[in-house]
Design a protein around this motif. Sequence first.
Motif, PDB file in Angstrom:
ATOM      1  N   ASP A 152      -6.393  15.156   2.147  1.00 33.18           N
ATOM      2  CA  ASP A 152      -7.803  15.255   1.302  1.00 33.18           C
ATOM      3  C   ASP A 152      -8.433  13.759   1.890  1.00 33.18           C
ATOM      4  O   ASP A 152      -7.731  12.654   1.987  1.00 33.18           O
ATOM      5  CB  ASP A 152      -7.489  14.963  -0.134  1.00 33.18           C
ATOM      6  CG  ASP A 152      -8.975  14.817  -0.804  1.00 33.18           C
ATOM      7  OD1 ASP A 152      -9.893  14.453  -0.206  1.00 33.18           O
ATOM      8  OD2 ASP A 152      -8.738  14.915  -2.249  1.00 33.18           O
TER       9      ASP A 152
ATOM     10  N   ASP B 102     -10.423  11.841   0.801  1.00 37.80           N
ATOM     11  CA  ASP B 102     -10.573  10.614  -0.249  1.00 37.80           C
ATOM     12  C   ASP B 102      -8.983  10.172  -0.784  1.00 37.80           C
ATOM     13  O   ASP B 102      -8.757   9.193  -1.578  1.00 37.80           O
ATOM     14  CB  ASP B 102     -11.008  11.181  -1.637  1.00 37.80           C
ATOM     15  CG  ASP B 102     -12.663  11.575  -1.271  1.00 37.80           C
ATOM     16  OD1 ASP B 102     -13.209  10.578  -0.432  1.00 37.80           O
ATOM     17  OD2 ASP B 102     -13.174  12.577  -1.886  1.00 37.80           O
TER      18      ASP B 102
ATOM     19  N   THR C 257      -8.895   4.717   1.807  1.00 36.37           N
ATOM     20  CA  THR C 257      -8.790   6.018   2.105  1.00 36.37           C
ATOM     21  C   THR C 257      -9.156   6.577   3.434  1.00 36.37           C
ATOM     22  O   THR C 257      -9.650   5.645   4.313  1.00 36.37           O
ATOM     23  CB  THR C 257      -9.691   6.767   1.081  1.00 36.37           C
ATOM     24  OG1 THR C 257     -11.133   6.437   1.552  1.00 36.37           O
ATOM     25  CG2 THR C 257      -9.601   6.391  -0.213  1.00 36.37           C
TER      26      THR C 257
ATOM     27  N   ASN D 129     -11.495   8.452   4.111  1.00 38.23           N
ATOM     28  CA  ASN D 129     -13.010   8.357   4.459  1.00 38.23           C
ATOM     29  C   ASN D 129     -13.394   6.833   4.705  1.00 38.23           C
ATOM     30  O   ASN D 129     -14.203   6.778   5.364  1.00 38.23           O
ATOM     31  CB  ASN D 129     -13.556   9.122   3.073  1.00 38.23           C
ATOM     32  CG  ASN D 129     -14.995   9.090   3.386  1.00 38.23           C
ATOM     33  OD1 ASN D 129     -15.534   9.647   4.403  1.00 38.23           O
ATOM     34  ND2 ASN D 129     -15.768   8.451   2.450  1.00 38.23           N
ATOM     35  N   ASN D 130     -12.849   6.076   4.033  1.00 41.76           N
ATOM     36  CA  ASN D 130     -12.980   4.531   4.222  1.00 41.76           C
ATOM     37  C   ASN D 130     -12.994   4.153   5.626  1.00 41.76           C
ATOM     38  O   ASN D 130     -14.007   3.818   6.400  1.00 41.76           O
ATOM     39  CB  ASN D 130     -12.268   3.625   3.241  1.00 41.76           C
ATOM     40  CG  ASN D 130     -12.481   3.603   2.030  1.00 41.76           C
ATOM     41  OD1 ASN D 130     -11.682   3.528   1.216  1.00 41.76           O
ATOM     42  ND2 ASN D 130     -13.637   4.050   1.471  1.00 41.76           N
TER      43      ASN D 130
ATOM     44  N   GLU E 268     -19.910   3.245   2.734  1.00 40.73           N
ATOM     45  CA  GLU E 268     -18.900   4.297   2.894  1.00 40.73           C
ATOM     46  C   GLU E 268     -17.388   3.598   3.011  1.00 40.73           C
ATOM     47  O   GLU E 268     -16.615   4.056   2.741  1.00 40.73           O
ATOM     48  CB  GLU E 268     -19.232   5.323   3.708  1.00 40.73           C
ATOM     49  CG  GLU E 268     -20.076   6.546   3.067  1.00 40.73           C
ATOM     50  CD  GLU E 268     -19.532   7.199   1.919  1.00 40.73           C
ATOM     51  OE1 GLU E 268     -18.464   7.622   1.892  1.00 40.73           O
ATOM     52  OE2 GLU E 268     -20.327   7.126   0.840  1.00 40.73           O
TER      53      GLU E 268
ATOM     54  N   SER F 266     -13.920  -0.132   0.155  1.00 49.04           N
ATOM     55  CA  SER F 266     -13.072   0.430  -0.665  1.00 49.04           C
ATOM     56  C   SER F 266     -13.002  -0.237  -2.165  1.00 49.04           C
ATOM     57  O   SER F 266     -13.585   0.225  -3.036  1.00 49.04           O
ATOM     58  CB  SER F 266     -11.426   0.302  -0.342  1.00 49.04           C
ATOM     59  OG  SER F 266     -10.617   0.465  -1.236  1.00 49.04           O
TER      60      SER F 266
END
Length: 500
Positions: A137, A139, A160, A162-163, A353, A356
């Motif tokens: 995932d 995230d 994450t 995504n980060n 984005e 965190s």
Amino acid sequence: MSISLLLEMAVSGNPDRTAVVSDDIRLTAGQLSALADGGAGVITASGAAHVAYVGTGGALLPLLLFASARAAVPFTPLNYRLSADGLRELIGRLAEPLVIADAEYAEVVAGAGKQVISSEEFLASAGRSEPVSEFVDPDAVAVVLFTSGTTSRPKAVELTHNNLTSYITGTVEFDSAAPEDAALICVPPYHIAGVGAAMSNLYAGRKMVYLPTFDANRWVELARSEGVTTATVVPTMLDRIVTALEASGSTLTTLRNLAYGGSKVALPLVRRALQLLPDVGFVNAYGLTETSSTIAVLGPEDHRAALATDDASVARRLGSVGKVVPGIEVQIRADDGTVLGPGETGELFVRGEQVSGRYTDIGSVLDAEGWFPTKDVAMLDQDGYLFIGGRSDDTIIRGGENIAPAEIEDVLVEHPAVRDVAVVGPEDPQWGQIIVAVVVPAEGASPDPDALREHVRQQLRGSRTPDRVVFRDELPTNATGKVLRRQLVDELQPISKESA
């Protein structure tokens, strides 16, 4: 997007390109990917819920970073300089970790976590294990890094996938490096700059040359022998590299870009480096663990313009961290939360984005609109250049007046008899805190304390004049060049009490 996709993209671009050089290890992008698949198999077979690494890095850092991602478990490189008790305490805060340790640290962490294996064993097992590549995932937590904890219990920062991928794709152009490009990496593996370097250089298509234990002469030697074109250093490293180059008369013919960061760099050192290496593009990069690395950059042209100009406002930019990178928003706020305008000093808040702002056992510290409080004192000028004035925790409150150490340090370090300086505020029964300047004299200099105090008095308000000036051969710093101010305060505290 998983960080493992960064490696997959690198392989698709050129699987035979040399990706990693670390002592006797040389890996192509394809070989690194195959080992990461096998390493994921080792991790999965262990049943671990987390991977921890204790060691100096090199090829193990990108391998473990991507192997953990493909096994869909978080990865944490730990500060190998910590005591045995310190390491075990941090390992104990991770969920069922597989601990991988370099040979010299294996005994220190023996019996910790779910299982401990040596780096050599992991590398060998990764080469023969059944490959694994799990879907993860975006995230989900990819990396957990512990803050330095110089004044409190280290916090576990959760980053994450995504980060991290937002940071890379927002600041690096895929496969943009020339075939001959090589990056020399000597930042520690447990620092966000080390994690970021492993991803950004791979994504750009740049060979990564690791120097796990920093030595200035070895750094220069590697830069020449491997045709290094770009490198990242912390302030103490930059100082030693410049000194080594000056002493040897060596040149770095292939070096095109040199980034520095991790903590504030004294302007005289920056000017010295610029004059010594006029053909090198210097980059000052500012970021935090919680922001997945860099959020502001002062680029080569800004460095050159600031050095050459007679315009004071342009010259001043050399002391800034430049402008924010794409995808990042910043605000400067007063103590009451009011957003301040250009030229006004307050606390830096950031949003994006790649930010965190989340800690294990604490949760997110982002506000309702997603802003992260950096705890850094900062100011934006009229042209959008960001100036960092140190940590808000470092502010000295003397007689009820708030004093930023950086303001005094910037004046003192320009004195010809001063090589480096840190200003701290030990407790004092009369004033609450007093101002103590800890000075590292320039080579061959024996500065007079009263002369240095007068130097400050002439340029700042009298209340900014140091109450005391003490001398040290060097300032205590951590591996990323940050001055250990708490250590200095502890050393100076008895002096303050005796003077009451």
